[in-house]
Design a protein around this motif. Structure first.
Motif, PDB file in Angstrom:
ATOM      1  N   GLY A 243     -73.951 -25.687 -61.358  1.00  0.00           N
ATOM      2  CA  GLY A 243     -73.914 -24.732 -62.302  1.00  0.00           C
ATOM      3  C   GLY A 243     -73.032 -23.867 -61.675  1.00  0.00           C
ATOM      4  O   GLY A 243     -73.675 -22.127 -61.589  1.00  0.00           O
ATOM      5  N   GLU A 244     -71.979 -24.129 -60.807  1.00  0.00           N
ATOM      6  CA  GLU A 244     -70.927 -22.968 -60.265  1.00  0.00           C
ATOM      7  C   GLU A 244     -69.615 -22.942 -60.819  1.00  0.00           C
ATOM      8  O   GLU A 244     -69.161 -24.235 -61.515  1.00  0.00           O
ATOM      9  CB  GLU A 244     -70.845 -23.184 -58.819  1.00  0.00           C
ATOM     10  CG  GLU A 244     -72.758 -22.385 -57.698  1.00  0.00           C
ATOM     11  CD  GLU A 244     -72.539 -23.293 -56.762  1.00  0.00           C
ATOM     12  OE1 GLU A 244     -73.200 -22.641 -56.059  1.00  0.00           O
ATOM     13  OE2 GLU A 244     -71.155 -23.845 -56.120  1.00  0.00           O
ATOM     14  N   GLY A 245     -68.664 -22.286 -60.110  1.00  0.00           N
ATOM     15  CA  GLY A 245     -67.254 -22.309 -60.728  1.00  0.00           C
ATOM     16  C   GLY A 245     -66.913 -21.627 -59.347  1.00  0.00           C
ATOM     17  O   GLY A 245     -67.199 -21.125 -58.273  1.00  0.00           O
ATOM     18  N   ALA A 246     -65.403 -22.549 -58.995  1.00  0.00           N
ATOM     19  CA  ALA A 246     -64.722 -22.525 -57.843  1.00  0.00           C
ATOM     20  C   ALA A 246     -63.878 -20.624 -58.010  1.00  0.00           C
ATOM     21  O   ALA A 246     -63.277 -20.099 -58.825  1.00  0.00           O
ATOM     22  CB  ALA A 246     -63.451 -23.221 -57.937  1.00  0.00           C
ATOM     23  N   ARG A 247     -64.209 -20.629 -57.044  1.00  0.00           N
ATOM     24  CA  ARG A 247     -63.477 -18.436 -56.662  1.00  0.00           C
ATOM     25  C   ARG A 247     -62.833 -18.440 -55.232  1.00  0.00           C
ATOM     26  O   ARG A 247     -61.635 -17.561 -55.935  1.00  0.00           O
ATOM     27  CB  ARG A 247     -64.584 -17.435 -55.945  1.00  0.00           C
ATOM     28  CG  ARG A 247     -65.328 -17.583 -57.026  1.00  0.00           C
ATOM     29  CD  ARG A 247     -65.137 -16.461 -57.902  1.00  0.00           C
ATOM     30  NE  ARG A 247     -64.417 -15.189 -57.908  1.00  0.00           N
ATOM     31  CZ  ARG A 247     -64.691 -14.017 -57.557  1.00  0.00           C
ATOM     32  NH1 ARG A 247     -65.984 -13.914 -57.349  1.00  0.00           N
ATOM     33  NH2 ARG A 247     -63.824 -13.514 -57.811  1.00  0.00           N
ATOM     34  N   ARG A 248     -62.339 -19.253 -54.804  1.00  0.00           N
ATOM     35  CA  ARG A 248     -61.112 -19.448 -54.185  1.00  0.00           C
ATOM     36  C   ARG A 248     -61.230 -21.281 -53.639  1.00  0.00           C
ATOM     37  O   ARG A 248     -61.847 -22.085 -53.474  1.00  0.00           O
ATOM     38  CB  ARG A 248     -61.493 -19.322 -52.737  1.00  0.00           C
ATOM     39  CG  ARG A 248     -60.416 -19.243 -51.657  1.00  0.00           C
ATOM     40  CD  ARG A 248     -60.073 -17.743 -50.618  1.00  0.00           C
ATOM     41  NE  ARG A 248     -58.781 -17.747 -50.269  1.00  0.00           N
ATOM     42  CZ  ARG A 248     -57.937 -16.445 -50.737  1.00  0.00           C
ATOM     43  NH1 ARG A 248     -57.705 -16.288 -52.019  1.00  0.00           N
ATOM     44  NH2 ARG A 248     -56.862 -17.108 -50.045  1.00  0.00           N
ATOM     45  N   LEU A 249     -60.002 -21.344 -53.860  1.00  0.00           N
ATOM     46  CA  LEU A 249     -59.376 -23.325 -53.501  1.00  0.00           C
ATOM     47  C   LEU A 249     -58.171 -23.295 -52.948  1.00  0.00           C
ATOM     48  O   LEU A 249     -57.195 -22.632 -53.051  1.00  0.00           O
ATOM     49  CB  LEU A 249     -59.175 -24.181 -54.854  1.00  0.00           C
ATOM     50  CG  LEU A 249     -60.118 -23.877 -56.360  1.00  0.00           C
ATOM     51  CD1 LEU A 249     -59.367 -23.121 -57.334  1.00  0.00           C
ATOM     52  CD2 LEU A 249     -60.538 -25.293 -56.825  1.00  0.00           C
ATOM     53  N   GLN A 250     -58.111 -24.500 -52.310  1.00  0.00           N
ATOM     54  CA  GLN A 250     -57.076 -24.516 -50.811  1.00  0.00           C
ATOM     55  C   GLN A 250     -57.070 -26.217 -51.269  1.00  0.00           C
ATOM     56  O   GLN A 250     -57.314 -26.982 -51.566  1.00  0.00           O
ATOM     57  CB  GLN A 250     -57.824 -24.929 -50.077  1.00  0.00           C
ATOM     58  CG  GLN A 250     -56.628 -24.348 -49.007  1.00  0.00           C
ATOM     59  CD  GLN A 250     -57.257 -24.804 -46.994  1.00  0.00           C
ATOM     60  OE1 GLN A 250     -57.740 -25.325 -47.058  1.00  0.00           O
ATOM     61  NE2 GLN A 250     -56.482 -23.095 -47.072  1.00  0.00           N
ATOM     62  N   LEU A 251     -55.265 -26.268 -51.252  1.00  0.00           N
ATOM     63  CA  LEU A 251     -54.607 -27.479 -51.463  1.00  0.00           C
ATOM     64  C   LEU A 251     -54.339 -28.208 -50.368  1.00  0.00           C
ATOM     65  O   LEU A 251     -53.502 -26.660 -49.712  1.00  0.00           O
ATOM     66  CB  LEU A 251     -53.641 -26.892 -52.219  1.00  0.00           C
ATOM     67  CG  LEU A 251     -52.599 -28.562 -52.902  1.00  0.00           C
ATOM     68  CD1 LEU A 251     -53.816 -29.884 -53.727  1.00  0.00           C
ATOM     69  CD2 LEU A 251     -51.244 -28.707 -53.744  1.00  0.00           C
ATOM     70  N   VAL A 252     -54.219 -28.820 -49.538  1.00  0.00           N
ATOM     71  CA  VAL A 252     -54.353 -29.517 -48.040  1.00  0.00           C
ATOM     72  C   VAL A 252     -53.498 -30.829 -48.069  1.00  0.00           C
ATOM     73  O   VAL A 252     -53.696 -31.925 -48.724  1.00  0.00           O
ATOM     74  CB  VAL A 252     -55.050 -30.160 -47.414  1.00  0.00           C
ATOM     75  CG1 VAL A 252     -54.872 -29.971 -45.456  1.00  0.00           C
ATOM     76  CG2 VAL A 252     -56.267 -28.992 -47.396  1.00  0.00           C
TER      77      VAL A 252
END
Length: 480
Positions: A243-252
């Motif tokens: 029940g969530e959404g992303a607020r910060r994402l990281q591509l490694v």
């Protein structure tokens, strides 16, 4: 060999296999080493460069487990609990790690143990993997240094005949603690698993991530961009379940030669859609064009959610037009921020102050995600009329007015004279005494219109009743 200064003496800090074959040891003075072998090559230690290299290796080891911690100046701790099965077991993981480090030119000495203390000793004394409950038998024949004790404690123990871990295990604990301190007992219990020893990872652990390995490394940024929606689709299912959404994402991006690139984007509201996530990373990669060096290619790519928030699935109205407009604005701001930085899009945010120039501040778009917290929302508008343009710093003006409390009759501002046709006021605004210790004068504001139909916001600071401090007039804003 590598040397370092110890008590005003240059000593050996590290040496290679050929130097070890010459019977040289760490801690030996450089003068003694040169006296034996004048042709040896010696370089000065660079602790800062060693630290950067160790941290780079720790970043690379993130491909095996997110729980990676730096151990002193020459080691790493990896907690592989729950990760080993992804590589075919603990032995296979260890073999893969040693092989890849060897390909990069490192002589890695791994150790596997049920406790950090046991793994530390296994790595430095080249022991077989130490399982749970096998610590005492495996560590017993080792010297005291296997317990990570300081030199003073080791010297004290050896002076009373305790030279191995086994001798400590057979000795009474209470006298040892009284004479050598609780640190000795703690290290012993940590190695044996009696006291838990936590590993503090150097990077925050992502709650969700998706990754893909490649037998043939990727070389093109376009290939990376095509992969991002596929990884984001896997994250979407997990985010929906929570029940969530992303607020910060990281591509490694893990390069085959060990270099690691981390590219982050933020969102102003929780996000799930793979296509929208891909657009943000497209903007970020475009901004970093030339900075992401593929080298010999990337053999592992990971997309991680660093921060998540509750996803609001409520519809704004029956048509959904309002919700779509808000989403479009948020996505537009996020794309600008991804390309130009977090401060590229600013919004006015209300501040708890009644002084006009302090009542609103500009903040990054992501810090005011809902219209209710912005100064532009209808519910946040003041009940009295305010100028459409407010000057950050009030500008002084020359005013002709009736004494003592009359409105302006005319004024001169920016080398231009204006005759006042009508005026409203005053609106008195008192200073914030809890902030201003000097006691600023009271302000009386007037809304005035000149004979050309232009409207202004002026204020008088002070009053004419004090002959020692004459009032001053200022221009603070312009009305439509």
């Amino acid at each position: 060999m590598v040397s370092h200064r110890d008590n005003n003496t240059q000593r050996i800090a590290a040496l290679d296999a050929r130097a070890e074959a010459l019977k040289l040891k760490r801690g030996l003075g450089i003068a003694d080493a040169r006296a034996r072998y004048p042709a040896i090559d010696i370089v000065e230690a660079d602790p800062e460069a060693d630290r950067r290299l160790l941290e780079a290796l720790a970043d690379w080891c993130d491909r095996y487990t997110p729980l990676v911690a730096v151990d002193g100046a020459e080691g790493l701790f990896l907690d592989i609990s729950g990760c080993a099965h992804l590589f075919g077991g603990e032995a296979a993981l260890l073999d893969d790690l040693v092989f890849r480090l060897g390909e990069q030119g490192f002589d890695a000495r791994p150790g596997l143990g049920a406790t950090p203390g046991a793994a530390w000793a296994a790595a430095r004394y080249r022991l077989a993997p130490i399982g749970s409950g096998e610590e005492a038998a495996a560590l017993a024949p080792l010297p005291l240094a296997a317990l990570r004790l300081d030199l003073a404690t080791r010297d004290g123990l050896e002076s009373v005949g305790l030279r191995t871990v086994g001798s400590l295990l057979s000795a009474p604990r209470a006298p040892l603690a009284r004479r050598f301190g609780s640190e000795l007992i703690l290290r012993l219990d940590q190695a044996l698993g009696r006291v838990e020893e936590a590993i503090t990872p150097r990077l925050a652990i992502a709650p969700l991530s998706a990754e893909r390995h490649f037998p043939e490394p990727l070389m093109l940024v376009e290939d990376i961009e095509r992969l991002i929606p596929l990884l984001a689709a896997g994250l979407k299912q997990d985010l929906e379940r929570r029940g969530e959404g992303a607020r910060r994402l990281q591509l490694v991006l893990f390069r085959v030669d060990g270099a690691v690139s981390r590219i982050s984007v933020g969102t102003s509201r929780p996000l799930r859609e793979p296509i929208l996530i891909a657009r943000l990373f497209h903007e970020r990669l475009a901004a970093l064009e030339g900075s992401v060096d593929p080298g010999y290619g990337f053999d592992l790519i990971r997309l991680a959610v660093l921060a998540a928030a509750e996803f609001d699935e409520a519809q704004g109205d029956l048509t959904g037009a309002a919700a779509e407009a808000g989403e479009d604005l948020a996505l537009f701001a996020d794309r600008l921020r991804a390309r130009l930085g977090d401060d590229a899009v600013l919004v006015p945010v209300l501040v708890e102050s009644h002084i006009p120039e302090r009542a609103v501040k500009l903040a990054p778009f992501s810090q005011a995600p809902t219209p209710a917290g912005r100064a532009s929302s209808p519910s946040s508008q003041p009940t009295v009329e305010r100028p459409v343009r407010l000057f950050r710093d009030p500008e002084p003006v020359e005013v002709t007015a009736e004494v003592p409390e009359g409105p302006p009759a005319s004024f001169r501002w920016r080398r231009a004279s204006h005759r006042v046709a009508s005026a409203e006021g005053p609106e008195r605004i008192a200073p914030e005494w809890w902030r201003d210790a000097q006691g600023s004068p009271v302000r009386d504001y007037y809304r005035v219109e000149d004979d050309g139909g232009r409207r202004y916001w002026l204020f008088r600071e002070g009053s004419y009743g004090n002959p020692e401090a004459m009032p001053e007039w200022f221009m603070h804003g312009l009305f439509a």
